[in-house]
Scaffold this motif. Structure first.
Motif, PDB file in Angstrom:
ATOM      1  N   SER A 251       3.372   0.922   2.799  1.00 53.02           N
ATOM      2  CA  SER A 251       4.113   0.473   3.973  1.00 53.02           C
ATOM      3  C   SER A 251       5.138   1.530   4.414  1.00 53.02           C
ATOM      4  O   SER A 251       5.865   2.086   3.582  1.00 53.02           O
ATOM      5  CB  SER A 251       4.804  -0.847   3.621  1.00 53.02           C
ATOM      6  N   GLY A 252       5.145   1.806   5.710  1.00 52.46           N
ATOM      7  CA  GLY A 252       6.156   2.716   6.266  1.00 52.46           C
ATOM      8  C   GLY A 252       5.809   4.194   6.163  1.00 52.46           C
ATOM      9  O   GLY A 252       6.587   5.036   6.608  1.00 52.46           O
ATOM     10  N   ALA A 253       4.641   4.518   5.570  1.00 46.92           N
ATOM     11  CA  ALA A 253       4.316   5.942   5.342  1.00 46.92           C
ATOM     12  C   ALA A 253       4.179   6.697   6.674  1.00 46.92           C
ATOM     13  O   ALA A 253       4.738   7.785   6.833  1.00 46.92           O
ATOM     14  CB  ALA A 253       3.037   6.060   4.524  1.00 46.92           C
ATOM     15  N   LEU A 254       3.444   6.096   7.612  1.00 47.27           N
ATOM     16  CA  LEU A 254       3.242   6.791   8.896  1.00 47.27           C
ATOM     17  C   LEU A 254       4.560   6.837   9.671  1.00 47.27           C
ATOM     18  O   LEU A 254       4.923   7.863  10.239  1.00 47.27           O
ATOM     19  CB  LEU A 254       2.154   6.098   9.730  1.00 47.27           C
ATOM     20  N   SER A 255       5.307   5.721   9.631  1.00 43.14           N
ATOM     21  CA  SER A 255       6.536   5.720  10.442  1.00 43.14           C
ATOM     22  C   SER A 255       7.569   6.703   9.871  1.00 43.14           C
ATOM     23  O   SER A 255       8.356   7.270  10.625  1.00 43.14           O
ATOM     24  CB  SER A 255       7.092   4.314  10.610  1.00 43.14           C
ATOM     25  N   SER A 256       7.537   6.962   8.561  1.00 44.89           N
ATOM     26  CA  SER A 256       8.509   7.939   8.039  1.00 44.89           C
ATOM     27  C   SER A 256       8.171   9.335   8.566  1.00 44.89           C
ATOM     28  O   SER A 256       9.057  10.166   8.796  1.00 44.89           O
ATOM     29  CB  SER A 256       8.571   7.922   6.507  1.00 44.89           C
ATOM     30  N   MET A 257       6.888   9.586   8.797  1.00 46.14           N
ATOM     31  CA  MET A 257       6.473  10.873   9.381  1.00 46.14           C
ATOM     32  C   MET A 257       6.956  10.941  10.840  1.00 46.14           C
ATOM     33  O   MET A 257       7.520  11.942  11.281  1.00 46.14           O
ATOM     34  CB  MET A 257       4.956  10.894   9.324  1.00 46.14           C
ATOM     35  N   LEU A 258       6.729   9.825  11.561  1.00 47.19           N
ATOM     36  CA  LEU A 258       7.122   9.798  12.970  1.00 47.19           C
ATOM     37  C   LEU A 258       8.648   9.894  13.103  1.00 47.19           C
ATOM     38  O   LEU A 258       9.172  10.554  14.003  1.00 47.19           O
ATOM     39  CB  LEU A 258       6.599   8.526  13.652  1.00 47.19           C
ATOM     40  N   ASP A 259       9.354   9.238  12.147  1.00 47.40           N
ATOM     41  CA  ASP A 259      10.829   9.316  12.157  1.00 47.40           C
ATOM     42  C   ASP A 259      11.290  10.762  12.001  1.00 47.40           C
ATOM     43  O   ASP A 259      12.294  11.176  12.588  1.00 47.40           O
ATOM     44  CB  ASP A 259      11.420   8.480  11.006  1.00 47.40           C
ATOM     45  N   ALA A 260      10.553  11.514  11.170  1.00 44.01           N
ATOM     46  CA  ALA A 260      10.941  12.920  10.952  1.00 44.01           C
ATOM     47  C   ALA A 260      10.852  13.700  12.273  1.00 44.01           C
ATOM     48  O   ALA A 260      11.724  14.510  12.578  1.00 44.01           O
ATOM     49  CB  ALA A 260      10.055  13.559   9.886  1.00 44.01           C
TER      50      ALA A 260
END
Ligand SMILES: C=C(O[C@@H]1C=C(C(=O)O)C=C[C@H]1O)C(=O)O
Length: 379
Positions: A293-302
């Protein structure tokens, strides 16, 4: 008579002007040769450093500077002249084959010629995989592949091939696509068969239904193959690029029959080298993230943290690992430039794997559908 006298002075003026043009041409050829010698030396330096020949960012900077300087010569003309100067310059430095989805006459072919000029040796391939293979093996220095269409989206096959071949994007270009009816049939009422690639047949479906309702639609491997079929079928027409008419000696019967006129394809030029030094406008990446959970969004957040604009995000199945995906992104920055070193480290900390597919200048928009290949401004 007075008239004779004015004709005579007109002729004299013409003679003077032609003499002036001859002198200018001599100077131009001398200058072109001087430029070619410089370019050859640049080529030698590149050979020593193992650097790539094609430097699209440098070419764009040269062009921009010259456009400011031009006077009576229109922008389109200057661009066309310099496209060929660059093409000759690259070929002098190192003869380079350009692989494309053939045969001659396909949209990939015209995109290549419009962008890279007539001095390159164009090498037709049977499919997009052939283009990647030819570049990866070193048979061709560059290749041209379609990546996405403004109406039909991503060309999945092209993206998937980046997973299999270690080639890099060197440049991009946007091409306006338009379709025409061509054949050796006396009128539309006599047309029994319509040949084309399935894509153009789909893009012209409405026009075909209203204007050729009883003709059979015959899908073939390319628009150029369609033109070849139309050449030997007195009741058949082809749909494709207008210049196919000239290449295959066909009559243009109806122009621009596509259902939606604003139809653009984004092509990329692929190669093995990495351009260094000049800051580019865009970067394409592919990455994978952990299955949590949240793996893709942590990339997008970066990306957000570093103020990087995402131009495109696409996921494709990972080969050989079902229900796992790889993400392709286009970013509006040169992620390979030193100023982004920390950003790169941050991105790497947030994903499983990351590969830069290339940093390159934002591409021009070319109206390759035109008979003379005139350029148009960005859509
Ligand atoms: C001359 C060079 O090589 C190539 C040819 C160019 C030119 O003719 O101006 C520009 C960039 C390169 O694609 C160079 O890298 O400067």
């Amino acid at each position: 008579m007075g008239d004779d006298r004015s004709d005579w002075s007109g002729e004299e003026r013409l003679g003077d002007l032609r003499k002036e043009i001859d002198t200018i041409d001599r100077e131009l050829v001398a200058l072109l040769n001087r430029r070619a010698k410089c370019s050859l030396e640049v080529g030698e330096t590149k050979k020593g450093a193992g650097d790539c020949i094609f430097k699209p960012k440098r070419e764009m900077q040269v062009m921009e500077r010259l456009l400011v300087q031009t006077d009576v010569l229109p922008e389109q003309h200057l661009r066309a002249i310099y496209r060929e100067i660059f093409s000759s310059s690259r070929k002098l430095q190192r003869p380079q084959r350009v692989a494309y989805l053939g045969p001659e006459g396909t949209f990939s072919y015209f995109a290549g010629v419009e962008f890279l000029g007539h001095c390159a040796d164009y090498l037709p391939q049977n499919d997009i995989e052939g283009v990647f293979r030819s570049v990866a093996s070193g048979e061709s220095g560059l290749g041209i592949v379609p990546l996405e269409n403004s109406l039909h989206g991503t060309v999945g096959q092209s993206l998937d091939l980046f997973l299999r071949f270690g080639v890099r994007i060197q440049s991009e270009l946007f091409c306006k696509i338009s379709h025409n009816v061509m054949g050796r049939v006396k009128d539309l009422a006599s047309v029994k068969r319509v040949y084309s690639h399935p894509q153009p047949l789909a893009q012209c479906a409405r026009w075909l239904r209203s204007n050729l309702p009883s003709a059979g639609l015959v899908p073939v491997e390319s628009t150029a193959a369609a033109a070849r079929r139309a050449m030997s079928d007195p009741e058949g027409v082809a749909i494709g690029h207008i210049q196919l008419a000239q290449l295959f000696d066909l009559d243009v019967m109806v122009r621009s029959i596509e259902d939606l006129p604003d139809n653009w394809t984004r092509f990329v030029v692929i190669g093995r080298g990495k351009e260094t030094g000049l800051a580019n406008d865009k970067t394409s990446l592919l990455f994978t993230v952990p299955d949590k959970s949240g793996a893709l969004s942590s990339m997008l957040d970066a990306f957000t943290r570093h103020g990087i604009n995402l131009k495109k995000l696409e996921s494709r199945p990972m080969r050989g690992e079902k229900w796992k995906y790889v993400f392709f992104v286009d970013l509006e920055c040169d992620l390979e430039h030193e100023e982004y070193r920390d950003v790169m480290a941050d991105l790497e900390a947030n994903c499983l794997t990351l590969r830069v597919l290339g940093s390159y200048p934002a591409g021009p928009s070319l109206d390759v559908s035109a008979e003379d290949g005139a350029e148009t401004p960005q859509p």
